[in-house]
Design an enzyme around this catalytic site. Structure first.
Site, PDB file in Angstrom:
ATOM      1  N   SER A 124       0.839  -1.194   0.000  1.00  0.00           N
ATOM      2  CA  SER A 124       0.000   0.000   0.000  1.00  0.00           C
ATOM      3  C   SER A 124       0.877   1.248   0.000  1.00  0.00           C
ATOM      4  O   SER A 124       1.984   1.244   0.564  1.00  0.00           O
ATOM      5  CB  SER A 124      -0.855  -0.020   1.266  1.00  0.00           C
ATOM      6  OG  SER A 124      -1.393   1.246   1.508  1.00  0.00           O
ATOM      7  N   TYR A 149      -2.159  -1.218  10.896  1.00  0.00           N
ATOM      8  CA  TYR A 149      -2.363  -1.796   9.558  1.00  0.00           C
ATOM      9  C   TYR A 149      -1.200  -1.416   8.641  1.00  0.00           C
ATOM     10  O   TYR A 149      -0.572  -2.268   8.006  1.00  0.00           O
ATOM     11  CB  TYR A 149      -3.696  -1.305   8.950  1.00  0.00           C
ATOM     12  CG  TYR A 149      -3.772  -1.559   7.461  1.00  0.00           C
ATOM     13  CD1 TYR A 149      -3.945  -2.847   6.963  1.00  0.00           C
ATOM     14  CD2 TYR A 149      -3.630  -0.509   6.532  1.00  0.00           C
ATOM     15  CE1 TYR A 149      -3.986  -3.090   5.591  1.00  0.00           C
ATOM     16  CE2 TYR A 149      -3.673  -0.744   5.174  1.00  0.00           C
ATOM     17  CZ  TYR A 149      -3.847  -2.037   4.707  1.00  0.00           C
ATOM     18  OH  TYR A 149      -3.874  -2.265   3.338  1.00  0.00           O
ATOM     19  N   LYS A 153       2.015  -3.666   6.877  1.00  0.00           N
ATOM     20  CA  LYS A 153       2.413  -3.706   5.459  1.00  0.00           C
ATOM     21  C   LYS A 153       3.910  -3.425   5.325  1.00  0.00           C
ATOM     22  O   LYS A 153       4.617  -4.068   4.555  1.00  0.00           O
ATOM     23  CB  LYS A 153       1.618  -2.680   4.641  1.00  0.00           C
ATOM     24  CG  LYS A 153       0.146  -3.025   4.461  1.00  0.00           C
ATOM     25  CD  LYS A 153      -0.035  -4.223   3.535  1.00  0.00           C
ATOM     26  CE  LYS A 153      -1.466  -4.646   3.398  1.00  0.00           C
ATOM     27  NZ  LYS A 153      -1.652  -5.944   2.768  1.00  0.00           N
TER      28      LYS A 153
HETATM   29  P1  NAD Z   1     -10.774  -7.771   1.275  1.00  0.00           P
HETATM   30  O1  NAD Z   1     -10.969  -7.778   2.750  1.00  0.00           O
HETATM   31  O2  NAD Z   1     -11.973  -7.617   0.415  1.00  0.00           O
HETATM   32  O3  NAD Z   1     -10.007  -9.107   0.831  1.00  0.00           O
HETATM   33  C1  NAD Z   1      -9.088  -9.768   1.672  1.00  0.00           C
HETATM   34  C2  NAD Z   1      -9.486 -11.225   1.692  1.00  0.00           C
HETATM   35  O4  NAD Z   1      -8.575 -11.953   2.515  1.00  0.00           O
HETATM   36  C3  NAD Z   1     -10.893 -11.466   2.257  1.00  0.00           C
HETATM   37  O5  NAD Z   1     -11.616 -12.292   1.361  1.00  0.00           O
HETATM   38  C4  NAD Z   1     -10.651 -12.187   3.598  1.00  0.00           C
HETATM   39  O6  NAD Z   1     -11.692 -13.093   3.902  1.00  0.00           O
HETATM   40  C5  NAD Z   1      -9.322 -12.853   3.331  1.00  0.00           C
HETATM   41  N1  NAD Z   1      -8.498 -13.098   4.519  1.00  0.00           N
HETATM   42  C6  NAD Z   1      -8.194 -12.222   5.499  1.00  0.00           C
HETATM   43  N2  NAD Z   1      -7.364 -12.792   6.391  1.00  0.00           N
HETATM   44  C7  NAD Z   1      -7.130 -14.052   5.945  1.00  0.00           C
HETATM   45  C8  NAD Z   1      -6.340 -15.124   6.423  1.00  0.00           C
HETATM   46  N3  NAD Z   1      -5.632 -15.026   7.563  1.00  0.00           N
HETATM   47  N4  NAD Z   1      -6.329 -16.281   5.713  1.00  0.00           N
HETATM   48  C9  NAD Z   1      -7.037 -16.401   4.576  1.00  0.00           C
HETATM   49  N5  NAD Z   1      -7.808 -15.413   4.077  1.00  0.00           N
HETATM   50  C10 NAD Z   1      -7.845 -14.253   4.752  1.00  0.00           C
HETATM   51  O7  NAD Z   1      -9.700  -6.647   0.952  1.00  0.00           O
HETATM   52  P2  NAD Z   1      -9.223  -6.070  -0.458  1.00  0.00           P
HETATM   53  O8  NAD Z   1      -9.652  -4.655  -0.541  1.00  0.00           O
HETATM   54  O9  NAD Z   1      -9.567  -7.001  -1.550  1.00  0.00           O
HETATM   55  O10 NAD Z   1      -7.645  -6.055  -0.224  1.00  0.00           O
HETATM   56  C11 NAD Z   1      -6.801  -7.110  -0.656  1.00  0.00           C
HETATM   57  C12 NAD Z   1      -5.383  -6.809  -0.221  1.00  0.00           C
HETATM   58  O11 NAD Z   1      -4.980  -5.555  -0.741  1.00  0.00           O
HETATM   59  C13 NAD Z   1      -5.236  -6.719   1.303  1.00  0.00           C
HETATM   60  O12 NAD Z   1      -3.993  -7.290   1.674  1.00  0.00           O
HETATM   61  C14 NAD Z   1      -5.200  -5.214   1.541  1.00  0.00           C
HETATM   62  O13 NAD Z   1      -4.475  -4.869   2.704  1.00  0.00           O
HETATM   63  C15 NAD Z   1      -4.479  -4.738   0.291  1.00  0.00           C
HETATM   64  N6  NAD Z   1      -4.778  -3.327  -0.029  1.00  0.00           N
HETATM   65  C16 NAD Z   1      -6.085  -2.947  -0.214  1.00  0.00           C
HETATM   66  C17 NAD Z   1      -6.371  -1.608  -0.482  1.00  0.00           C
HETATM   67  C18 NAD Z   1      -7.801  -1.148  -0.664  1.00  0.00           C
HETATM   68  O14 NAD Z   1      -8.056   0.050  -0.629  1.00  0.00           O
HETATM   69  N7  NAD Z   1      -8.770  -2.046  -0.884  1.00  0.00           N
HETATM   70  C19 NAD Z   1      -5.331  -0.670  -0.571  1.00  0.00           C
HETATM   71  C20 NAD Z   1      -4.013  -1.107  -0.388  1.00  0.00           C
HETATM   72  C21 NAD Z   1      -3.741  -2.447  -0.124  1.00  0.00           C
END
Ligand code: NAD
Ligand code: UDP
Length: 339
Positions: A124, A149, A153
């Site tokens: 991120s 959080y 990262k």
């Molecule tokens: P999301 O919560 O929709 O998806 C994350 C998925 O991981 C979920 O389906 C959840 O059930 C699963 N999960 C969580 N912990 C787990 C574990 N221990 N074992 C197995 N599954 C697990 O989030 P997203 O928006 O799709 O984000 C995906 C990734 O991108 C994350 O790592 C997030 O930190 C990163 N990210 C997201 C954003 C954003 O704005 N959406 C920005 C920067 C980084």
């Protein structure tokens, strides 16, 4: 050979699975469903007509991972699984360090034991911290994220960097996302937050649908054009296309690579609200509220390195992002659960 997508039933992961299938890859999704539902995967199965192997399990569970790597020939891992709420991470930091940091450690241990060394990680822009001039370039030093959080990262980035200096031939991409929004243009998959949305776009969608009365604008005294926070919003389909390019690129040599995934253009909260009103035809009531702790005034990417090294560039603009977010919202007023 399979591509393993951890967190593949979540918001970004489900769009990734769609793109990977379209590109001809065989997929295994590993997700513990703590923040998603398998319904998203069913929807991807429906629109692509393709097979997706789904394993309900946790990235911290070494037994599940060992079985998965021994049952299937995995070439690459795209690691999306993790917790992502800034506010929740402040209340429950250990939960975040365990899920995000320890989860990545266990995943990497299982990968190394199975001889799988290609990893693309969802990082991120928060790892840059505050105080840099915009735009943010990958050569800038990482800063001090303001919450657990963000720190999780940054810790993961550091541990993955250590891996690429180790005895194993790791090829790792750290992809620093800016603000992913929007949905697949079919409106069949999209962002489905549980409870009150933390992020701007899903909140606006719920106000437009009449599910919430008004959106709070967190701060109108920032040193920006109109005083509201500025972010580099990127269409989720552009974002996942960037992953496909990164996955191919890291096959060429081992080591650590870092790429920003952003558009290079920032928009203020008010600009986004006005665009949402124009596209949805709905009035979006808003009120000014104090700044949200931990927010920065402005943040946008220098996307030049990804363009140069990956041949990737975001193609979709703010109107496309809002149009697709709104289409998903209208077709699925209550997300996946009730259609
Ligand atoms: P999301 O919560 O929709 O998806 C994350 C998925 O991981 C979920 O389906 C959840 O059930 C699963 N999960 C969580 N912990 C787990 C574990 N221990 N074992 C197995 N599954 C697990 O989030 P997203 O928006 O799709 O984000 C995906 C990734 O991108 C994350 O790592 C997030 O930190 C990163 N990210 C997201 C954003 C954003 O704005 N959406 C920005 C920067 C980084
Ligand atoms: N924001 C807002 N009201 C909300 C949610 C977000 O004013 O209900 C602002 C937030 O302060 C930031 C921008 O919208 O300036 C994007 O916030 P979001 O939470 O979507 O993403 P972040 O940049 O925090 O990852």
């Amino acid at each position: 050979m399979f591509v393993l997508v951890t967190g593949g039933s979540g918001y970004i992961g489900s769009h990734m699975v769609f793109s990977l299938l379209e590109a001809g890859h065989d997929i295994i999704v590993l997700d513990n469903l703590c923040n998603s539902s398998e319904l998203s995967i069913n929807r991807v199965r429906e629109i692509t007509g393709k097979k997706i192997l789904f394993v309900q399990g946790d990235v911290r569970d070494r037994k599940v991972l060992n079985k998965l790597f021994s049952d299937y020939d995995v070439s690459d891992v795209l690691h999306f699984a993790g917790l992502k709420s800034v506010g929740e991470s402040c209340c429950h930091p250990l939960m975040y360090y365990e899920s995000n940091v320890a989860g990545t450690v266990v995943l990497c241990q299982a990968m190394a034991a199975a001889g799988v060394f290609n990893l693309v990680f969802s990082s991120s822009a928060t790892v840059y911290g505050d105080g840099h001039p915009m735009p943010l370039h990958e050569t800038l030093p990482t800063g001090s994220p303001t919450n657990p959080y963000g720190r999780s990262k940054l810790m993961i980035e550091m541990l993955l960097e250590d891996l690429t200096d180790s005895v194993h031939p790791w090829s790792i991409a750290l992809l620093r996302y800016f603000n992913p929004i929007g949905a697949h243009e079919s409106g069949v998959i999209g962002e489905d937050p549980l409870g009150v949305p933390n992020n701007l776009l899903p909140y606006l969608g719920q106000v437009a649908m009449g599910r919430r009365e008004c959106v709070s604008i967190f701060g109108n005294d920032y040193p920006t054009l109109d005083g509201t926070g500025v972010r580099d919003y990127i269409h989720v389909m552009d974002l996942v296309e960037g992953h496909l390019c990164a996955m191919q690129a890291i096959h060429k040599s081992s080591g650590l690579r870092v790429w920003n995934l952003g558009t290079g253009r920032g928009y203020s909260v008010l600009e986004v609200i006005h665009t949402y009103e124009k596209i949805s035809g709905c009035n979006i009531a808003y009120r000014m509220a104090p700044r949200r702790p931990g927010d920065v005034a402005a943040c946008w990417a220098d996307p030049g390195l990804a363009a140069k090294e990956l041949g990737w560039k975001a193609k979709r603009g703010l109107n496309d992002m809002v149009r697709d977010a709104w289409y998903w919202q209208k077709k699925n007023p209550y997300g996946y659960q009730i259609s």
